[in-house]
Design a protein around this motif. Sequence first.
Motif: not given
Length: 882
Positions: A107-113, A128-131, A352-360, A427-432
């Motif tokens: 779901r984090a991948m979907v969020f990043a896309v 961007l699309g995803y499968q 540890r990291s923080v991804i704004p908006g991911l929890r929502d 998250y970083k992989a999708v952005y890369a």
Amino acid sequence: MRLSPAPALDPSLAGSLVLLHLAVVAGGLALLSSASDSDSASGMESVRCRLQGTPRPPAFSQDGDFVIGGVFSIHYYMHTVDHSYTSLPEPLQCTGSLDSRELRFSRAMVFAVEEINNSSDLLPGVTLGYQVHDSCSSVPMAVKVAFQLANGLDPMFDTGEQCSGSATVTAIVGESGSTPTISMLRIIGPFGIPQVSHFSTCACLSDKKQYPTFFRTIPSDQFQAAALAHLIRHFGWTWIGAVRSDSDYGNNGMAAFLQAAQEEGICVEYSEAFYRTNPLSRVQRVADVIRSSTARVVVAFAATGDMRILLRELDRLPSPPRQWIGSETWVTDPDMLRFAMCAGAIGFGIQRSVIPGLRDFLLDLSPQKVSNSPLLTEFWEGAFGCQLGTSTGVGVEEKVCDGSEDIQQLQTPYTDTSQLRVTNMVYKAVYAIAHAIHSIVCEERENSTVNCDNHLHVKPTQVLERLRRVNFSQNGYQVSFDANGDPVPTYELVNWQIGESGKMEFVTVGRYDASLPPDQMFDMEKEITWVKNSTEVPVSVCSESCPPGTRKAVQKGRPVCCYDCIQCAEGEISNNTDSSDCLICPEEYWPNAERDLCILKPVEFLSFHEVLGIILTACSVGGACLAIATATVFYRHRTSAIVRANNSELSFLLLFSLTLCFLCSLTFIGRPSEWSCMLRHTAFGITFVLCISCVLGKTIVVLMAFRATLPGSNVMKWFGPPQQRLTVVSFTFVQALICTLWLVLSPPFPIKNLTTYKEKVLLECDLGSVGAFWAVLGYIGLLSLLCFVLAFLARKLPDNFNEAKFITFSMLIFCAVWITFIPAYVSSPGKFTVAVEIFAIITSSFGLFFLLFVPKCFIILFRPEKNTKKHLMEKTSNDIRH
């Protein structure tokens, strides 16, 4: 059909077999399909290709200008069937429990896309699309997904003269496990499709010759293995147990760790491998090995699914407390915190990291959204214990979800965003990948606006090339890859601690940065809580440390960490704990009682301050005083008959030489110096020869006096006082000449004797020339023997006081003393050699003094009536008559 867990296949073998099987089937059916469509296929402009097998729909998907694939191990197992090869096999299906953390990754991948699609800076105007697929943590499913991502899902399509085309995805994020990742790379690697993994840490994947299209945002296990070995050595553990997953991840990770551990001097009591699909008996055997081992520290390089099975087995029966050291895969998995037996576990985890908006985004799940996804439906029903929709007879008594379920209150790894670690790697992989595509399709214009062409045909090989050069920062986290496709290795040291609420939680207690110098890589920040909630570091050694003063001796047939502590040999020390060898002390040093320090050897010599030295000094001075006192008595009674009748001149000279003999022994006492060494032997030799010469003169006088009483004899005129003086001087001169040659050619000198005693230094006088020493003694002995013979011949001659008899006895004592001196001198050690020589000097001197002068002094002092010429003449007459 048989339901069984998916076996742990060798990724290379599994990938190759599946690829070969599908290629043969696809090729054969494609030819049949093209032949049935037309009898003249060679003349057609296009070929209609049909997809073989049953496509598996993605768990989550969305169309876009450029599609990114995603593969995650959301389920733990896969259905397998026995192939009869008479019918088409059933589609592969996942089974077992659902890993909610892996669901969060997907779901984090979907969020990043979606976040990128809404961005005005990155890929503006491009969608961007995803499968996203579930690999079921199995190699066969990962291979099938890899084929689908490369081929697409269209059941039939038209193409050119052959059934080949570009991939449907530009890049792939995943897989979570190293073994499935390797299998996928065998499939998609030849097509140049880049794969960026968020959780595949096997060091083998850094080999660009085998896996040129692989990248990852998580550090390689090579760094984690070195960090774990460094951590274990830091806490002094040298005796550990090791368990691992029987997979590429576990085997390669453990191999790297064992090599690093060996370099750190760490010994491994056992190393056991297992896999979640192994028979239960295999897992039980591993658990029994852990229970019966003596190592209190266990390093587990295992996947979460494997570790969960092992800990369940260990939890089934009481086990001795063990300090667990975990690899990143399971030691930071929130779902593993339920195993209370692992309280105090430590291991390295991703920062540890923080991804704004991911929890929502994760919590934005309505029943309608959940119902549209079979995967989310399974998660929802498992989390709330109810069923969505209308039941179909099976489980009709189960609770139906009524919409009152509140995901905000749900406590699962899916909803836990307090410590986003691996999620940030997704998250970083999708952005890369997005940055790589951006560098291809977008260009910056003069007015600082970005223009992107969403119709541009982008090949995976182009994305692969641009991925190698990406370098950006997202949410404060740097993203880049080295030549091996690896990121900069940084870790947090995570400790399982029981919080104030009584629940287990992750606490960051330190950091490890492999990019820093070796002495700065490891940094402790907080206190660690160990096993059984202890604050003391547990001890795990095969043998207790050898204290200073001992050395380690390896026990035969056991690892080097098992040893006995043996005390250092004489003359050796060890000043460190666990010394392998003892050090030999320098020549003038000797170990202390503990044999951990070399100290100066005590210096030994015959001193005036010790008891033996005081006694010998007293005897020497006392003898000299007696000789001087006797000379005084003789001088006061020099006119008396006894003194005049016994050759007073030689008597005084003899008393003077005896005084010197007594005093020369003092030169043997005290710290040897160059002057004392030369003086002691020469003074002794000359004074004794002077003494013996006087005695010899007196003996000759007795013999000559007897001859003079014979009729017509005038012998006394040939041995008068001048001749007596010349005799004494002549004999003494010979000894003085010998001593002079000794001092000139090879004089005695002081030395430090380090061989007689190992533990102390003897200060001695080296003789210089041994021959000269024995020449001096031999000359003294020769004169003594001559004197003894003459005195023996004169013992019955008429003499007023029969002095010849006393001389005979004195020479007999003198010779006996010096004959016994030789073996005693040679065999006596150290300062006792000097004491023996002094004793011989004093004894022989006292022998001469008592036999030659005490009887005369007794008459002079206590029998004065006998000290008359008349008495002497009467005695002589009587002797002649007899």
